[in-house]
Design a protein around this motif. Structure first.
Motif, PDB file in Angstrom:
ATOM      1  N   ALA A   9       4.656  -3.580  -9.588  1.00 24.06           N
ATOM      2  CA  ALA A   9       3.849  -2.782  -8.670  1.00 24.06           C
ATOM      3  C   ALA A   9       2.430  -3.334  -8.648  1.00 24.06           C
ATOM      4  CB  ALA A   9       3.843  -1.321  -9.114  1.00 24.06           C
ATOM      5  N   PRO A  10       1.666  -3.047  -7.612  1.00 24.34           N
ATOM      6  CA  PRO A  10       0.273  -3.484  -7.611  1.00 24.34           C
ATOM      7  C   PRO A  10      -0.501  -2.847  -8.764  1.00 24.34           C
ATOM      8  CG  PRO A  10       0.954  -2.757  -5.426  1.00 24.34           C
ATOM      9  CD  PRO A  10       2.037  -2.351  -6.371  1.00 24.34           C
ATOM     10  N   PHE A  11      -1.539  -3.521  -9.225  1.00 15.60           N
ATOM     11  CA  PHE A  11      -2.409  -2.938 -10.230  1.00 15.60           C
ATOM     12  C   PHE A  11      -3.201  -1.787  -9.614  1.00 15.60           C
ATOM     13  CE2 PHE A  11      -1.820  -7.282 -11.738  1.00 15.60           C
ATOM     14  CZ  PHE A  11      -1.575  -7.089 -13.080  1.00 15.60           C
ATOM     15  N   THR A  12      -3.616  -0.862 -10.457  1.00 19.88           N
ATOM     16  CA  THR A  12      -4.520   0.206 -10.045  1.00 19.88           C
ATOM     17  C   THR A  12      -5.676   0.266 -11.044  1.00 19.88           C
ATOM     18  OG1 THR A  12      -3.239   1.842 -11.293  1.00 19.88           O
ATOM     19  CG2 THR A  12      -2.708   1.582  -8.945  1.00 19.88           C
ATOM     20  N   GLY A  42      -5.930 -15.295 -12.455  1.00 20.82           N
ATOM     21  CA  GLY A  42      -5.211 -15.349 -11.183  1.00 20.82           C
ATOM     22  C   GLY A  42      -5.704 -14.321 -10.186  1.00 20.82           C
ATOM     23  N   GLN A  43      -4.918 -14.146  -9.135  1.00 15.53           N
ATOM     24  CA  GLN A  43      -5.271 -13.247  -8.046  1.00 15.53           C
ATOM     25  C   GLN A  43      -4.351 -12.022  -8.100  1.00 15.53           C
ATOM     26  OE1 GLN A  43      -8.187 -15.181  -7.514  1.00 15.53           O
ATOM     27  NE2 GLN A  43      -7.970 -13.988  -5.646  1.00 15.53           N
ATOM     28  N   PRO A  44      -4.818 -10.894  -8.584  1.00 14.99           N
ATOM     29  CA  PRO A  44      -3.981  -9.702  -8.660  1.00 14.99           C
ATOM     30  C   PRO A  44      -3.927  -8.943  -7.338  1.00 14.99           C
ATOM     31  CG  PRO A  44      -6.122  -9.243  -9.590  1.00 14.99           C
ATOM     32  CD  PRO A  44      -6.134 -10.698  -9.193  1.00 14.99           C
ATOM     33  N   ALA A  45      -2.796  -8.316  -7.075  1.00 12.83           N
ATOM     34  CA  ALA A  45      -2.699  -7.345  -5.981  1.00 12.83           C
ATOM     35  C   ALA A  45      -3.116  -5.998  -6.545  1.00 12.83           C
ATOM     36  CB  ALA A  45      -1.277  -7.290  -5.446  1.00 12.83           C
ATOM     37  N   ILE A  46      -4.112  -5.357  -5.941  1.00 15.45           N
ATOM     38  CA  ILE A  46      -4.682  -4.125  -6.460  1.00 15.45           C
ATOM     39  C   ILE A  46      -4.630  -3.061  -5.373  1.00 15.45           C
ATOM     40  CG2 ILE A  46      -6.641  -3.092  -7.658  1.00 15.45           C
ATOM     41  CD1 ILE A  46      -7.728  -5.968  -8.039  1.00 15.45           C
ATOM     42  N   CYS A  47      -4.092  -1.901  -5.708  1.00 11.60           N
ATOM     43  CA  CYS A  47      -4.064  -0.780  -4.766  1.00 11.60           C
ATOM     44  C   CYS A  47      -5.283   0.095  -5.032  1.00 11.60           C
ATOM     45  CB  CYS A  47      -2.779   0.026  -4.943  1.00 11.60           C
ATOM     46  SG  CYS A  47      -2.604   1.354  -3.724  1.00 11.60           S
ATOM     47  N   LEU A  65      -6.851   4.360  11.215  1.00 12.38           N
ATOM     48  CA  LEU A  65      -5.477   4.839  11.341  1.00 12.38           C
ATOM     49  C   LEU A  65      -5.109   5.860  10.266  1.00 12.38           C
ATOM     50  CD1 LEU A  65      -3.675   1.478  12.247  1.00 12.38           C
ATOM     51  CD2 LEU A  65      -4.153   3.411  13.774  1.00 12.38           C
ATOM     52  N   GLY A  66      -6.016   6.142   9.355  1.00 15.49           N
ATOM     53  CA  GLY A  66      -5.772   7.186   8.379  1.00 15.49           C
ATOM     54  C   GLY A  66      -5.195   6.737   7.054  1.00 15.49           C
ATOM     55  N   PHE A  67      -5.171   5.427   6.793  1.00 18.34           N
ATOM     56  CA  PHE A  67      -4.699   4.946   5.492  1.00 18.34           C
ATOM     57  C   PHE A  67      -5.659   5.441   4.409  1.00 18.34           C
ATOM     58  CE2 PHE A  67      -2.444   2.169   8.277  1.00 18.34           C
ATOM     59  CZ  PHE A  67      -1.357   1.657   7.572  1.00 18.34           C
ATOM     60  N   SER A  68      -5.117   6.024   3.357  1.00 17.63           N
ATOM     61  CA  SER A  68      -5.966   6.458   2.236  1.00 17.63           C
ATOM     62  C   SER A  68      -6.079   5.383   1.176  1.00 17.63           C
ATOM     63  CB  SER A  68      -5.412   7.736   1.610  1.00 17.63           C
ATOM     64  OG  SER A  68      -4.096   7.526   1.109  1.00 17.63           O
ATOM     65  N   GLU A  69      -5.150   4.428   1.154  1.00 16.57           N
ATOM     66  CA  GLU A  69      -5.152   3.339   0.179  1.00 16.57           C
ATOM     67  C   GLU A  69      -4.864   2.021   0.882  1.00 16.57           C
ATOM     68  OE1 GLU A  69      -3.570   5.447  -3.928  1.00 16.57           O
ATOM     69  OE2 GLU A  69      -2.083   4.661  -2.518  1.00 16.57           O
ATOM     70  N   ALA A  70      -5.260   0.943   0.246  1.00 17.87           N
ATOM     71  CA  ALA A  70      -4.993  -0.393   0.785  1.00 17.87           C
ATOM     72  C   ALA A  70      -4.864  -1.378  -0.361  1.00 17.87           C
ATOM     73  CB  ALA A  70      -6.106  -0.831   1.732  1.00 17.87           C
ATOM     74  N   LEU A  71      -4.056  -2.413  -0.135  1.00 19.81           N
ATOM     75  CA  LEU A  71      -3.936  -3.489  -1.111  1.00 19.81           C
ATOM     76  C   LEU A  71      -5.054  -4.500  -0.889  1.00 19.81           C
ATOM     77  CD1 LEU A  71      -0.116  -4.321  -1.280  1.00 19.81           C
ATOM     78  CD2 LEU A  71      -1.483  -3.080  -2.950  1.00 19.81           C
ATOM     79  N   VAL A  72      -5.699  -4.896  -1.973  1.00 20.40           N
ATOM     80  CA  VAL A  72      -6.751  -5.908  -1.927  1.00 20.40           C
ATOM     81  C   VAL A  72      -6.519  -6.878  -3.077  1.00 20.40           C
ATOM     82  CG1 VAL A  72      -8.429  -4.333  -0.896  1.00 20.40           C
ATOM     83  CG2 VAL A  72      -8.308  -4.551  -3.384  1.00 20.40           C
ATOM     84  N   THR A  73      -7.297  -7.938  -3.106  1.00 20.18           N
ATOM     85  CA  THR A  73      -7.294  -8.835  -4.254  1.00 20.18           C
ATOM     86  C   THR A  73      -8.737  -9.226  -4.554  1.00 20.18           C
ATOM     87  OG1 THR A  73      -6.248 -10.794  -5.236  1.00 20.18           O
ATOM     88  CG2 THR A  73      -7.007 -10.984  -2.946  1.00 20.18           C
ATOM     89  N   LEU A  74      -8.929 -10.026  -5.583  1.00 19.63           N
ATOM     90  CA  LEU A  74     -10.267 -10.429  -5.990  1.00 19.63           C
ATOM     91  C   LEU A  74     -10.617 -11.780  -5.383  1.00 19.63           C
ATOM     92  CD1 LEU A  74     -10.105  -9.388  -9.736  1.00 19.63           C
ATOM     93  CD2 LEU A  74     -11.259  -8.187  -7.882  1.00 19.63           C
ATOM     94  N   SER A  75     -11.813 -11.893  -4.874  1.00 20.99           N
ATOM     95  CA  SER A  75     -12.263 -13.169  -4.314  1.00 20.99           C
ATOM     96  C   SER A  75     -12.638 -14.109  -5.450  1.00 20.99           C
ATOM     97  CB  SER A  75     -13.450 -12.949  -3.374  1.00 20.99           C
ATOM     98  OG  SER A  75     -14.459 -12.212  -4.020  1.00 20.99           O
TER      99      SER A  75
END
Length: 292
Positions: A58-61, A75-80, A235-245
């Motif tokens: 799962a994505p990191f939180t 590395g580049q983590p997927a973060i919610c 559009l009402g998204f409360s969360e989004a996936l991001v990563t670190l630059s």
């Protein structure tokens, strides 16, 4: 010479847009089997490593102790992350109350024009809705903790999608009519894509870095993918996936004396602290859309 370069950039950009539009139109009218035969197997994207995920795939939180772990995660983590914790340049939250892109998607181009007319800061402090320094050497662009080269605080992008730098910057005014319409068109295309395809699974995530103050309050600065987050907020998204630059991953108030703009004498420590806390403890903004 400069006008000639601008014309060449604009023609190259228009040619690219026409090529993409033609390819999309052909794709839309061609049966899937025939399209695969004509276009062949899509080439795999190169240079994109798989994003890191936690043990459960799962994505990191961000946990109760804040985002500190990401300072040591390779590395580049997927973060919610909550959209409410994300910030745009100037410490703007992604809401229709503050953000010009989100407001445009609700109220149209007059609101976007009003923002660029009302928000024309003279330095980096005013950009964050703080009193200007009054010193001629205080930068306008950049962030106090980011240095691109030796003493360089502005990437100095010569053009954006065919428009030269004098047309203005997406973060604040003034901008030309061409720049205004380009930002509106970009947002329209993204919104149409979200409405047609929904959230696509991709490794090309919005990217940025964390900002943490001495009291443990934190925010996430969105460096790349700012338009996408604005559309998601609309559009009402409360969360989004991001990563670190790449480069800076976490900015801490405790390191204020090391910030490049402070080290170079362009900002005082107190001024840099106020800018950092504008992200972690958002200030009330004036009516950025008055007179639309």
């Amino acid at each position: 010479m400069e006008n000639g370069n601008q014309d060449r950039r604009r023609r190259a950009y228009l040619a690219l847009r026409l090529k993409k539009a033609g390819s999309k139109a052909l794709h839309d009218i061609t049966p899937p089997l025939l399209w695969r035969w004509v276009a062949g197997k899509p080439a795999a994207k190169r240079g994109k490593a798989e994003l890191l995920r936690d043990r459960n795939d799962a994505p990191f939180t961000v946990g109760n102790n804040g985002p500190q772990r990401f300072a040591f995660l390779a590395g580049q983590p997927a973060i919610c992350l909550p959209v409410s914790c994300m910030r745009y340049a100037g410490a703007l939250r992604f809401s229709a109350r503050e953000h010009h892109f989100v407001r445009y998607l609700e109220d149209g181009i007059d609101a976007l024009a009003a923002f660029y007319r009302n928000h024309q800061p003279g330095d980096v402090l005013e950009k964050h809705f703080l009193p200007a320094s009054g010193r001629p050497d205080t930068p306008l662009r950049g962030l106090p903790w980011i240095e691109y080269g030796d003493g360089e605080f502005d990437r100095g992008v010569p053009s954006e999608k065919g428009l030269a730098a004098h047309h203005g910057h997406q973060h604040h005014g003034p901008v030309s009519r061409e720049k205004l319409e380009m930002e509106a068109s970009h947002l329209d295309r993204l919104l149409a894509s979200f409405q047609k395809h929904g959230m696509r699974k991709t490794n090309d995530l919005p990217a940025g870095h964390f900002i943490i103050d001495d009291d443990g309050n934190w925010a996430f600065y969105v460096k790349d993918g700012q338009h996408r987050i604005a559309v998601m907020a609309h559009l009402g998204f409360s969360e989004a996936l991001v990563t670190l630059s790449s480069g800076v991953r976490i900015v801490r108030e405790a390191d204020i004396s090391l910030f490049p703009m402070v080290r170079e004498g362009l900002l005082t420590q107190q001024e840099a602290r106020k800018i950092l806390r504008a992200y972690t403890r958002p200030l009330e903004k004036p009516d950025l859309f008055a007179g639309r």
